[in-house]
Design a protein around this motif. Structure first.
Motif, PDB file in Angstrom:
ATOM      1  N   LYS A   1       0.875  -1.173   0.000  1.00  0.00           N
ATOM      2  CA  LYS A   1       0.000   0.000   0.000  1.00  0.00           C
ATOM      3  C   LYS A   1       0.913   1.224   0.000  1.00  0.00           C
ATOM      4  CE  LYS A   1      -4.197   1.449   2.447  1.00  0.00           C
ATOM      5  NZ  LYS A   1      -3.854   2.568   3.339  1.00  0.00           N
TER       6      LYS A   1
ATOM      7  N   HIS B   1       0.867  -6.283   2.288  1.00  0.00           N
ATOM      8  CA  HIS B   1       0.017  -5.436   3.135  1.00  0.00           C
ATOM      9  C   HIS B   1      -1.306  -6.126   3.468  1.00  0.00           C
ATOM     10  CE1 HIS B   1      -1.588  -1.702   4.826  1.00  0.00           C
ATOM     11  NE2 HIS B   1      -2.747  -2.145   4.350  1.00  0.00           N
TER      12      HIS B   1
ATOM     13  N   CYS C   1       1.686   3.323   3.217  1.00  0.00           N
ATOM     14  CA  CYS C   1       1.811   2.555   4.467  1.00  0.00           C
ATOM     15  C   CYS C   1       3.282   2.492   4.901  1.00  0.00           C
ATOM     16  CB  CYS C   1       1.247   1.149   4.261  1.00  0.00           C
ATOM     17  SG  CYS C   1       1.541   0.083   5.674  1.00  0.00           S
TER      18      CYS C   1
ATOM     19  N   HIS D   1      -1.194  -1.922   9.378  1.00  0.00           N
ATOM     20  CA  HIS D   1      -0.548  -2.975   8.590  1.00  0.00           C
ATOM     21  C   HIS D   1      -0.298  -4.078   9.618  1.00  0.00           C
ATOM     22  CE1 HIS D   1       2.828  -4.304   5.642  1.00  0.00           C
ATOM     23  NE2 HIS D   1       2.947  -5.108   6.693  1.00  0.00           N
TER      24      HIS D   1
ATOM     25  N   PHE E   1       4.686   0.711   7.257  1.00  0.00           N
ATOM     26  CA  PHE E   1       5.201  -0.639   7.495  1.00  0.00           C
ATOM     27  C   PHE E   1       5.462  -1.381   6.181  1.00  0.00           C
ATOM     28  CE2 PHE E   1       4.030  -1.634  12.226  1.00  0.00           C
ATOM     29  CZ  PHE E   1       4.880  -0.612  12.623  1.00  0.00           C
ATOM     30  N   CYS E   2       4.712  -1.065   5.120  1.00  0.00           N
ATOM     31  CA  CYS E   2       5.045  -1.619   3.794  1.00  0.00           C
ATOM     32  C   CYS E   2       6.434  -1.161   3.388  1.00  0.00           C
ATOM     33  CB  CYS E   2       4.033  -1.164   2.738  1.00  0.00           C
ATOM     34  SG  CYS E   2       2.497  -2.112   2.711  1.00  0.00           S
TER      35      CYS E   2
HETATM   36 ZN    ZN Z   1       1.358  -1.922   4.636  1.00  0.00          ZN
END
Ligand code: ZN
Ligand code: 5GP
Length: 137
Positions: free
Chosen positions: A3, A48, A6, A99, A8-9
């Motif tokens: 994503k 994700h 995002c 996430h 954390f992606c």
């Molecule tokens: Zn993510």
């Protein structure tokens, strides 16, 4: 399956640097920037998924196996006295990054952290009603 907006992606993909303690094709495990205790880490899938409900069953199995593997290594290397696995889903449950991630939290005697809840005191009737609501007759 990432994503764009995002964080954390981006961390899982290595686009944003992190203190990585494990990585494979599908997962990255990083140290949390706001740790509850020394060694607090997060398992991030590279794909994700916003939360547990979106996480495919196969990945859920892999995550719990990876959690066991990491907890075992961390217990050995850090010499912690206990270990919490924490996984928040939804704002109401304290999720702040949407996430999927699993917290790996080493615990030490007298570490001063409280990870828990205030116990309720439901009647047997209430427990019965809840049981029926979830599991049926
Ligand atoms: Zn993510
Ligand atoms: P949640 O409350 O969503 O279950 O947990 C989010 C966790 O991610 C928090 O423990 C927070 O400290 C951690 N966190 C948030 N942003 C970053 C970041 O950019 N890098 C790292 N390593 N951890 C982060």
């Amino acid at each position: 399956m990432v994503k764009d907006d995002c964080i954390f992606c981006k961390i899982a993909a290595g686009e944003i640097p992190s203190k990585t303690i494990y990585e494979d094709e599908k997962y990255r495990v990083i140290l949390d920037l706001g740790p509850a205790t020394r060694g607090h880490a997060l398992i991030l899938p590279k794909n994700h998924y916003a939360n547990l409900f979106e996480l495919p069953e196969e990945d859920a199995k892999e995550v719990i196996c990876l959690a066991k593997k990491m907890a075992t290594i961390m217990k050995d290397k850090l010499g912690c006295d206990g270990f919490n696995l924490v996984q928040n889903n939804g704002e109401a449950a304290g999720q702040t990054v949407f996430h999927f991630h699993m917290h790996l939290i080493p615990r030490y005697e007298n570490d001063g952290q409280e990870i828990g809840w205030k116990p309720g005191s439901p009647s047997q009737d209430e427990l019965e009603e809840i049981k029926k609501q979830i599991a049926g007759e």
